[in-house]
Design an enzyme around this catalytic site. Sequence first.
Site, short mmCIF file in Angstrom:
data_model
loop_
_atom_site.label_atom_id
_atom_site.label_comp_id
_atom_site.label_asym_id
_atom_site.label_seq_id
_atom_site.Cartn_x
_atom_site.Cartn_y
_atom_site.Cartn_z
CE LYS A 1 -16.30 37.30 53.57
NZ LYS A 1 -16.26 37.76 54.96
CE LYS B 1 -12.93 38.57 51.89
NZ LYS B 1 -13.39 38.76 53.21
C1 PBG Z 1 -14.66 38.36 58.04
C2 PBG Z 1 -13.69 38.41 56.92
C3 PBG Z 1 -12.98 37.35 56.31
C4 PBG Z 1 -12.13 37.94 55.38
C5 PBG Z 1 -12.37 39.31 55.43
N1 PBG Z 1 -13.35 39.56 56.36
C6 PBG Z 1 -12.96 35.92 56.60
C7 PBG Z 1 -14.11 35.07 56.30
O1 PBG Z 1 -15.16 35.48 55.82
O2 PBG Z 1 -14.00 33.89 56.66
C8 PBG Z 1 -11.15 37.22 54.53
C9 PBG Z 1 -10.02 38.06 54.04
C10 PBG Z 1 -8.88 37.29 53.49
O3 PBG Z 1 -8.94 36.06 53.30
O4 PBG Z 1 -7.86 37.93 53.23
N2 PBG Z 1 -15.86 37.80 57.78
#
Ligand code: PBG
Length: 327
Positions: A196, A249
Amino acid sequence: MAFPQTRMRRLRASADLRGLVRETELSPARLVLPMFVAEPLSGREAIATMPGVDRLSISAAVSEAEQAAALGLAAVMLFGVPADKDELGSGAWDEEGIVQMAVRAIKQARPDLLVITDVCLCEYTSHGHCGVLGEGGAVDNDATVELLARTAVSHARAGADLIAPSDMMDGRVGAIRRELDADGFSEIPILAYSAKFASAFYGPFREAAGSTPAFGDRRSYQMDPANGREAVREALLDVEEGADMVMVKPALGYGDVIAAVKAATRLPVAAYNVSGEYAMVKAAAVAGQLDERSAVLEILTSLRRAGAEVVISYHAKDAARWLTEQT
Ligand code: PBG
């Protein structure tokens, strides 16, 4: 005489021939719909940064899940938007919390639909970080991991089919696995958000979930978009700790990472086509600059081609409709 076979001209001549030799299949059964379940709320509330996506009350979430199931989508993925937040994010593991209640309601209405829950503290903490703060305001990794494991167990107890930790703390997959096993949920798989990246493309989500950090950013726990090898190391660590599936992601600029993570882990890979990627296509479509349907199907197909078995997308319902019409 023939032109060289590699040009594929003969095989592109009709839709049937193209279909026959297509390498990558996109179907609703590969798509997951993310949903924002919010309290207190009745009905739906539009999210300004994500036209076409709403924050949902529990009963609206049930009808959204019913639609998802009717369209043949693989699963829904739940994010909670709680009424109250605190320093620790205690709403995340509340047995009567918004996600726990939504899971129970959806599974009761549609036992056949897979429900994935996102495990993170950022929607529940008053400061908006994905973990608890230690001395000096930095996120305390180990204290956070314990709370995430507690959250995961509460989701499993509510009936979640698949647990997806998105916090990026070190060691959380192992801790969640141990707690799930200890509580009798050894059959519940973990989909780890392994790679991520600290991305600008989460902006609309943070607006939707009210999870923008009050100070600083997430770069101490999310990955640097410049690093591909690190993504593979992160994924392999999660596999060692017991991840059953891994996620990359954002998705759009990360096809190389999807392919590399898949090759290295040999596990099912999910790609998350995130909020900013959705908003970007929507904005261009509304402005008449892009054809939404073909742009979305091309993006989702390319993520499958990169190697993702599963694609998580806010366009999942539209895509399922378009794919069904197409046949
Ligand atoms: C929680 C999380 C996030 C997303 C998914 N889980 C936000 C972040 O890390 O700030 C983002 C998903 C999206 O942008 O569609 N940590």
